[in-house]
Design an enzyme around this catalytic site. Structure first.
Site, PDB file in Angstrom:
ATOM      1  N   THR A  87       1.276  -1.151   0.191  1.00  0.00           N
ATOM      2  CA  THR A  87       0.163  -0.898   0.051  1.00  0.00           C
ATOM      3  C   THR A  87       0.974   1.126   0.055  1.00  0.00           C
ATOM      4  O   THR A  87       2.440   0.982   0.293  1.00  0.00           O
ATOM      5  CB  THR A  87      -0.702   0.301   1.541  1.00  0.00           C
ATOM      6  N   HIS A  88       0.362   1.962  -1.134  1.00  0.00           N
ATOM      7  CA  HIS A  88       1.571   3.477  -0.940  1.00  0.00           C
ATOM      8  C   HIS A  88       2.947   2.885  -1.452  1.00  0.00           C
ATOM      9  O   HIS A  88       4.076   3.587  -1.126  1.00  0.00           O
ATOM     10  CB  HIS A  88       1.007   4.699   0.470  1.00  0.00           C
TER      11      HIS A  88
ATOM     12  N   SER B 217      18.607  -1.080 -26.062  1.00  0.00           N
ATOM     13  CA  SER B 217      18.492   0.327 -26.715  1.00  0.00           C
ATOM     14  C   SER B 217      19.883   0.419 -27.150  1.00  0.00           C
ATOM     15  O   SER B 217      20.434  -0.442 -28.404  1.00  0.00           O
ATOM     16  CB  SER B 217      19.219   0.671 -25.007  1.00  0.00           C
TER      17      SER B 217
ATOM     18  N   LYS C 202      20.531  -2.551 -21.852  1.00  0.00           N
ATOM     19  CA  LYS C 202      18.960  -2.709 -21.057  1.00  0.00           C
ATOM     20  C   LYS C 202      18.027  -3.926 -22.235  1.00  0.00           C
ATOM     21  O   LYS C 202      18.437  -4.117 -23.163  1.00  0.00           O
ATOM     22  CB  LYS C 202      19.336  -1.405 -21.901  1.00  0.00           C
TER      23      LYS C 202
ATOM     24  N   GLU D  23       5.258   0.343 -21.699  1.00  0.00           N
ATOM     25  CA  GLU D  23       4.947   1.283 -21.244  1.00  0.00           C
ATOM     26  C   GLU D  23       4.106   2.275 -22.468  1.00  0.00           C
ATOM     27  O   GLU D  23       3.205   3.054 -22.679  1.00  0.00           O
ATOM     28  CB  GLU D  23       6.298   1.947 -21.811  1.00  0.00           C
TER      29      GLU D  23
END
Ligand code: ARG
Length: 460
Positions: free
Chosen positions: A156-157, A278, A284, A291
Site C-alpha cells: 500500500t502506498h 537500447s 538494456k 509503456e
C-alpha cells in the site's frame, strides 16, 4: 460525382476543398458491410410493405449483394471523392441498376442510416473485443493457478505491507477485467435498438414496418423517438467510457510489470520477443509494450473526451458535428484491440522469479500485523499488541535484523507472552496460508477466486 445527389437545389458544384472537408469516406468506409446490410433490410421492408415494387426491391437487394461481394473481393475500391460510405453505396447501386437504384433511399435519410450503421458496427466490434478480454482473463487465471504459493509482498502506498501471493495479486486484475466484460455487455445491450425509420428527424409518412427492419438486422428492439433515434450518440460515449476504464486497468497492470522488470524489483523477466533493447546502452532490456499501453491509455481517454465535448452543445436533432464520432470511437476500439492483442502473449511468456519475490517479501516487516495478531490471539487487546510490535520493529531496525531472526529474549524483554511458537506464527507461509477467508491470499481461497472467474466469465 457525389454532389449530383442533391443537384436539384444547387446551381454549382461544391468547392473541392469543401468537398474534402465534408468527406468522411476515408474513415466511415470501414462500415461498408453494415451500411449495405442495413440497406438490404430497408429494401426488403420497402418491398414487403408495397412502398416500392417487390421486384424492384429484389433487384436492389441483389445489386447490394453484388456490391458487397465486389468490395470484399477488392474488385471495386471505395471512391475517395464520395462524401461518405452511404453516398458511395447508393451511387454505385444507381450506376448498376439505373432508376431502380434511385428508389432505395425512399423513406430513409442518411441521418437514420448513419445512426444505424454505427450501432451495427459497434455491436460487431464489441463482439470481437469481448472474447479478447476473456482470453486475457483466461491467461491471467492460468498464470495465477501456477503461482498459488508464489509468496510476494503486497503493497500500500508502494510501501511493503502484508504478504500475499502472485496468484492473489493477479486475480485482482481478473476481477477488474470481469467488470469490463459486464460493462461492455451492458453497453451493447443499450445500443441494441434500431433507429431506422427515424428519417431525417421526424420519421416518415410512408407505411414502413420498423419492427421488421429491426428484426432483419438482429436488433432487440426499435428506438422510441425519431429525434432521439438520429441524434443519440450515448452508446458511443458509453463504449468509449467502458474502453477507457478497460485501458486504465491495462495501464495499471502495465505499470506494475514495468516496475517488476526493473533491477530494483526483478520479480519477472519478459521474453526477448516481447521486450526491446537500447540503441546505445547494451545492457538494456526495456518493457516497451507496457509503456506504450500506459501511454495509449491517454489516447482512449482523449477519444472519450472528444465524444463528450462533441455532444455537449448540440441542439436536436442531427448536426454535422456528429460525423466526428467515428474517428474517436474507432480509434478507441483499434487502440484497445491492439493493446490487448499484444499484452496477452507478452503476459503468457513472461518468466516469474519466485525467489526474488520471496526475498523481497522477507524484508520490510510485512509480517508485523501477524506478530500483533499472535499476541491478540493470546489475549492482549489489539492496540497494546500493535504498540509492542511497533517497538519490536524499531528494535529490529536498530539491530539490522528481521522479526524472523530476532532472538526470543528480545521478544520477551518487551512482552512475556511471546513463546517459541511466534516464529511459526510470523513465517510468511503461515501469514499467507491463514488468510483463507473468501477473497484472501491463501491458496485454497485464491483457487476459489480462479474457479469463480472461470465459471462465470470464461465458460460462457
Ligand atoms: N457522414 C455523415 C455522418 O457521418 C452522414 C450523415 C450525414 N447527414 C447529413 N444530413 N449531412 O454523420
Amino acid at each position: 460525382m457525389a454532389n449530383s445527389l442533391w443537384a436539384g437545389r444547387f446551381s454549382k458544384e461544391v468547392d473541392s476543398k469543401v468537398n474534402d472537408f465534408n468527406s468522411s469516406i476515408s474513415f466511415d468506409g470501414r462500415m461498408y458491410r453494415q451500411d449495405i446490410k442495413g440497406s438490404m433490410a430497408h429494401a426488403e421492408m420497402l418491398g414487403k410493405q408495397g412502398i416500392i415494387d417487390i421486384h424492384e426491391s429484389e433487384k436492389i437487394i441483389a445489386g447490394l449483394k453484388s456490391i458487397l461481394e465486389d468490395i470484399d473481393s477488392g474488385k471495386i475500391m471505395l471512391d475517395p471523392n464520395a462524401e461518405d460510405i452511404h453516398m458511395f453505396v447508393e451511387q454505385e447501386l444507381t450506376n448498376r441498376l439505373g432508376d431502380t437504384g434511385k428508389r432505395l433511399h425512399t423513406a430513409r435519410s442518411r441521418n437514420d442510416q448513419v445512426a444505424l450503421d454505427i450501432r451495427l458496427y459497434l455491436k460487431d466490434e464489441i463482439d470481437e473485443i469481448l472474447p479478447m478480454v476473456k482470453e486475457l482473463m483466461k491467461t491471467v487465471c492460468d498464470i495465477a493457478e501456477k503461482n498459488l504459493d508464489t509468496v510476494m509482498c503486497g503493497y500500500t502506498h508502494l510501501q511493503r505491507a502484508q504478504p500475499i501471493t502472485l496468484a492473489h495479486h493477479l486475480m485482482a486484475y481478473a476481477n477488474m477485467l470481469s467488470r469490463d466484460v459486464d460493462r461492455l455487455k451492458d453497453t451493447r445491450k443499450r445500443m441494441d435498438r434500431c433507429p431506422l425509420g427515424s428519417g431525417a428527424l421526424a420519421s416518415t409518412t410512408y407505411p414502413i414496418d420498423r419492427k421488421l427492419t429491426a428484426d432483419l438486422l438482429g436488433f432487440e428492439d426499435i428506438t422510441q423517438n425519431s429525434l432521439d433515434g438520429v441524434s443519440d450518440r450515448d452508446f458511443c460515449i458509453e463504449l468509449a467510457s467502458a474502453l477507457s476504464i478497460l485501458m486504465m486497468h491495462l495501464s495499471r497492470f502495465s505499470e506494475e510489470i514495468i516496475l517488476w522488470c526493473s533491477w530494483e524489483f526483478k520479480f519477472i523477466e519478459l521474453d526477448d520477443a516481447y521486450a526491446t533493447g537500447s540503441s546505445i546502452m547494451p545492457q538494456k532490456k526495456n518493457p516497451d509494450i507496457t509503456e506504450l499501453i500506459r501511454g495509449k491509455t491517454g489516447r482512449v481517454y482523449g477519444d472519450l473526451n472528444t465524444l463528450l465535448t462533441m455532444m455537449k452543445g448540440l441542439p436536436l436533432a442531427y448536426n454535422k458535428d456528429m460525423q466526428e464520432d467515428k474517428e474517436a470511437i474507432f480509434d478507441a476500439i483499434d487502440t484497445v484491440k491492439l493493446c490487448i492483442g499484444t499484452f496477452i502473449p507478452m503476459l503468457a511468456t513472461m518468466r516469474v522469479n519466485k525467489e526474488n519475490m520471496r526475498a523481497a517479501a522477507a524484508k520490510g516487516f510485512i509480517n508485523a500485523t501477524d506478530c500483533a495478531d499472535y499476541l491478540v490471539k493470546k489475549g492482549l487487546p489489539f492496540r497494546d499488541a500493535y504498540k509492542i510490535t511497533g517497538t519490536l520493529v524499531a528494535r529490529c531496525i536498530e539491530l539490522n535484523t528481521t522479526l524472523e531472526a530476532l532472538p526470543l529474549e528480545e521478544y520477551k524483554k518487551l512482552c512475556d507472552t511471546f513463546e517459541n511458537d511466534v516464529y511459526e506464527a510470523i513465517s510468511l507461509d503461515t501469514c499467507v496460508n491463514m488468510r483463507k477467508v473468501p477473497g484472501g491470499p491463501a491458496p485454497e481461497s485464491v483457487m476459489m477466486q480462479i474457479e469463480y472467474i472461470r465459471a462465470f466469465f470464461l465458460d460462457m
